[in-house]
Design a protein around this motif. Structure first.
Motif, PDB file in Angstrom:
ATOM      1  N   THR B 197      14.262   7.007   2.288  1.00 21.69           N
ATOM      2  CA  THR B 197      13.433   5.803   2.353  1.00 21.69           C
ATOM      3  C   THR B 197      11.978   6.102   2.001  1.00 21.69           C
ATOM      4  OG1 THR B 197      14.882   4.932   4.055  1.00 21.69           O
ATOM      5  CG2 THR B 197      12.732   3.885   3.846  1.00 21.69           C
ATOM      6  N   GLU B 198      11.506   7.271   2.374  1.00 24.10           N
ATOM      7  CA  GLU B 198      10.123   7.627   2.054  1.00 24.10           C
ATOM      8  C   GLU B 198       9.912   7.674   0.543  1.00 24.10           C
ATOM      9  OE1 GLU B 198      11.972   9.049   4.362  1.00 24.10           O
ATOM     10  OE2 GLU B 198      10.855   8.541   6.173  1.00 24.10           O
ATOM     11  N   GLN B 199      10.825   8.363  -0.163  1.00 20.73           N
ATOM     12  CA  GLN B 199      10.649   8.530  -1.605  1.00 20.73           C
ATOM     13  C   GLN B 199      10.987   7.244  -2.360  1.00 20.73           C
ATOM     14  OE1 GLN B 199      13.339  11.854  -1.968  1.00 20.73           O
ATOM     15  NE2 GLN B 199      11.660  13.347  -1.791  1.00 20.73           N
ATOM     16  N   ARG B 200      11.982   6.520  -1.858  1.00 28.25           N
ATOM     17  CA  ARG B 200      12.499   5.355  -2.577  1.00 28.25           C
ATOM     18  C   ARG B 200      11.630   4.126  -2.331  1.00 28.25           C
ATOM     19  NH1 ARG B 200      16.034   2.028  -0.833  1.00 28.25           N
ATOM     20  NH2 ARG B 200      16.449   3.271   1.029  1.00 28.25           N
ATOM     21  N   VAL B 201      11.145   3.958  -1.091  1.00 25.70           N
ATOM     22  CA  VAL B 201      10.442   2.734  -0.721  1.00 25.70           C
ATOM     23  C   VAL B 201       8.969   2.995  -0.369  1.00 25.70           C
ATOM     24  CG1 VAL B 201      10.378   0.796   0.909  1.00 25.70           C
ATOM     25  CG2 VAL B 201      12.584   1.762   0.193  1.00 25.70           C
ATOM     26  N   LEU B 202       8.727   3.907   0.554  1.00 28.71           N
ATOM     27  CA  LEU B 202       7.390   3.988   1.140  1.00 28.71           C
ATOM     28  C   LEU B 202       6.362   4.585   0.191  1.00 28.71           C
ATOM     29  CD1 LEU B 202       8.328   5.073   4.776  1.00 28.71           C
ATOM     30  CD2 LEU B 202       7.960   2.768   3.870  1.00 28.71           C
ATOM     31  N   GLN B 203       6.744   5.653  -0.505  1.00 24.49           N
ATOM     32  CA  GLN B 203       5.770   6.291  -1.393  1.00 24.49           C
ATOM     33  C   GLN B 203       5.323   5.334  -2.500  1.00 24.49           C
ATOM     34  OE1 GLN B 203       4.810   9.693  -0.679  1.00 24.49           O
ATOM     35  NE2 GLN B 203       3.111   8.960  -1.931  1.00 24.49           N
ATOM     36  N   PRO B 204       6.251   4.666  -3.189  1.00 17.36           N
ATOM     37  CA  PRO B 204       5.797   3.733  -4.237  1.00 17.36           C
ATOM     38  C   PRO B 204       4.932   2.600  -3.700  1.00 17.36           C
ATOM     39  CG  PRO B 204       8.156   4.161  -4.447  1.00 17.36           C
ATOM     40  CD  PRO B 204       7.719   4.823  -3.186  1.00 17.36           C
ATOM     41  N   VAL B 205       5.293   2.028  -2.565  1.00 22.98           N
ATOM     42  CA  VAL B 205       4.489   0.905  -2.069  1.00 22.98           C
ATOM     43  C   VAL B 205       3.133   1.416  -1.578  1.00 22.98           C
ATOM     44  CG1 VAL B 205       5.372   0.777   0.310  1.00 22.98           C
ATOM     45  CG2 VAL B 205       4.606  -1.276  -0.804  1.00 22.98           C
ATOM     46  N   ALA B 206       3.098   2.603  -1.015  1.00 21.04           N
ATOM     47  CA  ALA B 206       1.807   3.166  -0.583  1.00 21.04           C
ATOM     48  C   ALA B 206       0.921   3.429  -1.797  1.00 21.04           C
ATOM     49  CB  ALA B 206       2.026   4.449   0.221  1.00 21.04           C
ATOM     50  N   ASP B 207       1.502   3.951  -2.866  1.00 21.65           N
ATOM     51  CA  ASP B 207       0.713   4.188  -4.081  1.00 21.65           C
ATOM     52  C   ASP B 207       0.160   2.873  -4.635  1.00 21.65           C
ATOM     53  OD1 ASP B 207       1.188   6.903  -3.915  1.00 21.65           O
ATOM     54  OD2 ASP B 207       2.864   6.888  -5.335  1.00 21.65           O
ATOM     55  N   MET B 208       0.999   1.837  -4.608  1.00 24.39           N
ATOM     56  CA  MET B 208       0.556   0.530  -5.096  1.00 24.39           C
ATOM     57  C   MET B 208      -0.609   0.009  -4.263  1.00 24.39           C
ATOM     58  SD  MET B 208       2.750  -3.010  -5.142  1.00 24.39           S
ATOM     59  CE  MET B 208       2.581  -3.257  -3.369  1.00 24.39           C
ATOM     60  N   LEU B 209      -0.489   0.153  -2.931  1.00 24.19           N
ATOM     61  CA  LEU B 209      -1.555  -0.361  -2.054  1.00 24.19           C
ATOM     62  C   LEU B 209      -2.839   0.446  -2.231  1.00 24.19           C
ATOM     63  CD1 LEU B 209       0.725  -0.982   1.037  1.00 24.19           C
ATOM     64  CD2 LEU B 209      -0.451  -2.768  -0.273  1.00 24.19           C
ATOM     65  N   ARG B 210      -2.683   1.743  -2.446  1.00 25.39           N
ATOM     66  CA  ARG B 210      -3.890   2.549  -2.697  1.00 25.39           C
ATOM     67  C   ARG B 210      -4.551   2.117  -4.007  1.00 25.39           C
ATOM     68  NH1 ARG B 210      -1.125   6.734   0.468  1.00 25.39           N
ATOM     69  NH2 ARG B 210       0.357   7.160  -1.192  1.00 25.39           N
ATOM     70  N   ALA B 211      -3.720   1.780  -5.004  1.00 29.90           N
ATOM     71  CA  ALA B 211      -4.276   1.322  -6.283  1.00 29.90           C
ATOM     72  C   ALA B 211      -5.022  -0.004  -6.113  1.00 29.90           C
ATOM     73  CB  ALA B 211      -3.162   1.183  -7.321  1.00 29.90           C
ATOM     74  N   GLU B 212      -4.643  -0.780  -5.106  1.00 25.04           N
ATOM     75  CA  GLU B 212      -5.381  -2.018  -4.797  1.00 25.04           C
ATOM     76  C   GLU B 212      -6.693  -1.729  -4.082  1.00 25.04           C
ATOM     77  OE1 GLU B 212      -2.954  -4.551  -2.382  1.00 25.04           O
ATOM     78  OE2 GLU B 212      -1.344  -4.651  -3.867  1.00 25.04           O
ATOM     79  N   GLY B 213      -6.904  -0.470  -3.691  1.00 17.07           N
ATOM     80  CA  GLY B 213      -8.162  -0.114  -3.038  1.00 17.07           C
ATOM     81  C   GLY B 213      -8.070   0.047  -1.533  1.00 17.07           C
ATOM     82  N   LEU B 214      -6.876  -0.078  -0.976  1.00 17.64           N
ATOM     83  CA  LEU B 214      -6.758   0.060   0.484  1.00 17.64           C
ATOM     84  C   LEU B 214      -6.878   1.538   0.888  1.00 17.64           C
ATOM     85  CD1 LEU B 214      -3.982  -2.447   1.552  1.00 17.64           C
ATOM     86  CD2 LEU B 214      -6.400  -2.806   1.140  1.00 17.64           C
TER      87      LEU B 214
END
Lengths: 307, 307
Positions: B197-214
């Motif tokens: 779940t970390e590699q499949r779901v959490l890492q991509p969504v965390a990267d996306m949120l970081r790209a939004e500036g969070l």
């Protein structure tokens, strides 16, 4: 007291050396691992050492080099150390961190120390942790979260509780240990509305264990169990899975908690941290978990010997 | 500041009355519930009160009786209280405990306050908690443990993180909040060996949120996240499920933590304990969670108003 210490990998050698500079030297310490890593760490910490070819009963610190083995030196050290304790050449085994993923790439077939020791000792270990204020035993350990529910069987729960009870009596000298069993689900299932494992599995096995005379409470919700434990009302919490037990333990006890393996024919304690490779050589690695692990092993050896 | 308080059931009325005897009375408190339960509790705590038919803007404590409703009085109180805040007659809603199982037997169709308020406000709430040292938001809440893995979707994680970020900025005035995302599995999946779940779901969504500036870190293992948070390095931990977030919170903050609902159009805080029916009338119920809930609501109202 004669202890075998396997300092392990990463920060293991340096935290071991630092811990040895702090603890009593009325103990015989045999360090097993790659001599090329252990000896400089001991020198750096100002700990005098000698060399030996097997576990040494003399007061002070001696180093047994395991780097000429077929296995990686840290794995050979665990095997040799466990054997020395089983053979009565030492009283307890204290282990430092190993980098499991890296070892598995070299053919290491275990999840970690605990299952390797279970195999070496032909026993069924229970993973437990003890910190400043909390003690916890785990019914399941390194499983993906979605596999946990299916792994909670009456037999596993009973084995964990009985093993925890016996260790508290035999190793810590607590005559009538108070154990608290966590529910699996939030709010311990809230009367069946949030899962039925409590009613179907945990309640019957807890009733059976109470009928055997064990001082067991629960299943109750994990927050309540850990709050009671942090107030000193509980000798050990039995948690259903890794994060349920380890997150509260670490947040309360920080770096001071010790990984304590119950149910083996040998006494074994360990640091509860990893190899922290980025800290190696920086002087910032905290040695308090290793100090606590050595201290707990000494305490148990002395208690069992009636000292 | 004008607060509506729904004291709820069990120890709710008495802890509310005791909390009101401690907090500032430069606030207009409207208590909603069964007058026959609220008024004796206020008298017992020595808190003067008046009666009213709707939320009152006058400094002091007034009681609105909801016992003539078709619904149980504590449920009618929540509905009326939320409505009063939505209509601008009060600034925030503070809720006491309700006995959900008992209310469900009387037809209450919700898991608890939070989802009821989500429906009343046509919003998607995020359940969060704030204590002395820790704050935590939950991606999933009241689910059996075995349903958790399947409920961790990118969309839910992103909603939780964004809502938490906005609340820290808007309600607590933290300009660049530091958030930490827990893994779902032990050791955050240990590189895929304990779940993906970390590699499949959490890492991509965390990267996306970081790209939004969070300002988001993770996914990392939950022990590390909570240890960092307990050292004050994190403004809010985002936990995947109930026990992962609430066990460490409660063990650190004991009875002082507050249930804080994020993502609603109204400000809502709550006690984080149950009705504790066995303590009713004994004088042993601890009012500190209610005091903290009232205090947090006042602080948020004042901050939003620029006071």
């Amino acid at each position: 007291v004669r202890l075998v210490v396997t300092p392990g990998m990463g920060i293991g050698p340096e935290v071991t050396a630092r811990a040895l500079s702090e603890v009593s030297h009325e103990v015989a310490f045999t360090l097993m691992g790659a001599a090329t890593e252990l000896q400089p760490a001991l020198d750096e910490a100002g700990v005098p050492w000698t060399t030996a070819s097997s576990a040494c009963g003399c007061t002070g610190v001696c180093v047994v080099d395991t780097s000429s083995s077929d296995e990686p030196a840290p794995v050979a050290a665990i095997r040799l150390g466990a054997r020395a304790v089983m053979d009565g050449e030492a009283d307890a085994l204290v282990t430092g961190p190993i980098h499991k993923a890296r070892l598995r790439q070299q053919g290491f077939p275990f999840m970690g120390h605990t299952d390797m020791l279970g195999e070496l000792c032909a026993a069924r270990p229970v993973m437990a942790f003890t910190g400043g204020r909390l003690r916890v035993a785990l019914v399941t350990t390194h499983l993906p979260l979605e596999a946990v529910s299916g792994a909670i069987t009456p037999e596993r729960v009973a084995h964990t509780v009985r093993t925890a009870h016996d260790a508290l009596v035999d190793d810590l000298g607590i005559t009538a240990p108070k154990l608290m069993l966590c529910g699996l689900n939030p709010h311990a299932g809230e009367g069946g509305e949030l899962g039925d494992t409590e009613q179907r599995v945990l309640q019957p096995v807890a009733d059976m264990l109470r009928a055997e005379g064990l001082g067991l409470t629960g299943p109750i919700c994990a927050e309540t169990a850990f709050m009671s434990a942090a107030r000193g009302e509980v000798d050990m919490v039995v948690a259903m899975y890794h994060d349920q037990g380890l997150v509260p333990l670490k947040v309360v006890d920080f770096g001071r908690s010790v990984n304590w393996t119950l149910g083996l024919p040998i006494i074994r304690t360990s640091v509860d941290h990893g190899t922290a490779d980025s800290l190696v050589g920086t002087g910032r690695a905290d040695s308090s978990s290793m100090t606590s692990a050595i201290q707990l092993a000494m305490d148990i050896v002395r208690r069992r010997a009636g000292l």
